[in-house]
Design a protein around this motif. Sequence first.
Motif, short mmCIF file in Angstrom:
data_model
loop_
_atom_site.label_atom_id
_atom_site.label_comp_id
_atom_site.label_asym_id
_atom_site.label_seq_id
_atom_site.Cartn_x
_atom_site.Cartn_y
_atom_site.Cartn_z
N GLY A 8 -3.52 -0.39 -7.15
CA GLY A 8 -2.11 -0.75 -7.05
C GLY A 8 -1.40 -0.44 -8.35
N ILE A 9 -0.16 -0.01 -8.23
CA ILE A 9 0.65 0.26 -9.41
C ILE A 9 2.04 -0.32 -9.22
N SER A 10 2.77 -0.43 -10.29
CA SER A 10 4.14 -0.94 -10.26
C SER A 10 5.07 0.09 -9.64
N HIS A 11 6.10 -0.41 -9.04
CA HIS A 11 7.16 0.45 -8.51
C HIS A 11 8.45 0.04 -9.23
N TYR A 12 8.36 -0.22 -10.51
CA TYR A 12 9.50 -0.71 -11.28
C TYR A 12 10.47 0.44 -11.52
N PRO A 13 11.59 0.49 -10.78
CA PRO A 13 12.49 1.65 -10.86
C PRO A 13 12.97 2.01 -12.25
N PRO A 14 13.34 1.06 -13.12
CA PRO A 14 13.87 1.47 -14.42
C PRO A 14 12.83 2.05 -15.39
N LEU A 15 11.56 2.11 -15.00
CA LEU A 15 10.53 2.63 -15.90
C LEU A 15 10.87 4.03 -16.39
N HIS A 16 11.55 4.83 -15.58
CA HIS A 16 11.84 6.20 -16.00
C HIS A 16 13.03 6.30 -16.95
N TRP A 24 18.95 -3.39 -16.47
CA TRP A 24 20.14 -3.28 -15.62
C TRP A 24 20.01 -4.12 -14.35
N ILE A 25 18.82 -4.27 -13.81
CA ILE A 25 18.65 -5.09 -12.59
C ILE A 25 18.99 -6.54 -12.90
N LEU A 26 18.48 -7.06 -14.01
CA LEU A 26 18.79 -8.44 -14.40
C LEU A 26 20.28 -8.60 -14.65
N GLY A 122 17.12 12.75 -16.33
CA GLY A 122 17.35 11.85 -17.46
C GLY A 122 16.21 10.90 -17.74
N ASN A 123 14.99 11.24 -17.31
CA ASN A 123 13.88 10.31 -17.55
C ASN A 123 13.50 10.28 -19.02
N VAL A 124 12.89 9.19 -19.40
CA VAL A 124 12.58 8.92 -20.81
C VAL A 124 11.58 9.92 -21.39
N TRP A 125 10.81 10.60 -20.57
CA TRP A 125 9.83 11.55 -21.05
C TRP A 125 10.41 12.95 -21.21
N GLY A 126 11.67 13.14 -20.82
CA GLY A 126 12.30 14.45 -20.94
C GLY A 126 11.78 15.47 -19.94
N GLU A 127 11.11 15.02 -18.91
CA GLU A 127 10.56 15.92 -17.88
C GLU A 127 11.58 16.04 -16.75
N THR A 163 11.33 15.34 1.38
CA THR A 163 11.77 15.69 0.04
C THR A 163 12.39 14.44 -0.56
N ILE A 164 11.84 13.98 -1.65
CA ILE A 164 12.33 12.76 -2.28
C ILE A 164 13.23 13.13 -3.44
N ARG A 165 14.43 12.60 -3.44
CA ARG A 165 15.37 12.80 -4.54
C ARG A 165 15.62 11.46 -5.19
N TRP A 166 15.53 11.42 -6.48
CA TRP A 166 15.72 10.17 -7.21
C TRP A 166 17.19 10.01 -7.56
N ALA A 167 17.64 8.80 -7.46
CA ALA A 167 19.00 8.47 -7.92
C ALA A 167 18.86 7.71 -9.22
N THR A 168 19.59 8.13 -10.22
CA THR A 168 19.57 7.43 -11.49
C THR A 168 20.64 6.33 -11.44
N PRO A 169 20.22 5.06 -11.58
CA PRO A 169 21.20 3.99 -11.51
C PRO A 169 22.18 4.06 -12.68
N SER A 170 23.40 3.66 -12.41
CA SER A 170 24.38 3.65 -13.48
C SER A 170 24.14 2.44 -14.37
N PRO A 171 24.34 2.58 -15.66
CA PRO A 171 24.11 1.43 -16.55
C PRO A 171 25.14 0.33 -16.29
N MET A 172 24.67 -0.89 -16.45
CA MET A 172 25.56 -2.03 -16.29
C MET A 172 26.42 -2.15 -17.54
N ARG A 173 27.64 -2.51 -17.39
CA ARG A 173 28.55 -2.65 -18.54
C ARG A 173 28.87 -4.10 -18.75
#
Length: 173
Positions: A8-16, A24-26, A122-127, A163-173
Amino acid sequence: MAEILALGISHYPPLHGPDERMSWILKRMLQNPKLPSELRTPAGWPAEMQSEWGNDEGASSAARHRTALVDWLGKTRAALDAFKPDFVLMWGDDQYENFKEDIVPPYCIAAYDRFKFATPAGNVWGETDKVFDLPGHPAAAKMLASRLIEEGFDTAMPTSRCTIRWATPSPMR
């Protein structure tokens, strides 16, 4: 007799995303009008949660969280590689990519020839240009779905190409 390895692994969306955006979820939940007012600020939170929030809205804790998650993802992958499976059955919670607004079942069995997906922008690893194209196993998926239906489970089974396309959540302001 078959051997089974359960992982089992996490499915924590903001990890990327970057550490500064992991909360942002909180932040979105803190805007919920049904949330008691005393819980909308750190003063009303448990001490451990206040500590994680710190003076940087959780960015330092996010970095530690990411490090731990990525470390465990690596250990999980190593266990899978060492097992050398003939077949991988994955559970996930994102049926929306397959069904959209017409119907979203509680679960489905994907009987695809291939699974194609790209890294989120825009993932944190630059990939940003990696595309993965992995083989599926329609015969095994259809057999599993048929056996579940025979046993009385109401099973959805998309068979068109995925085909899976990721949506990047907008940052909370």
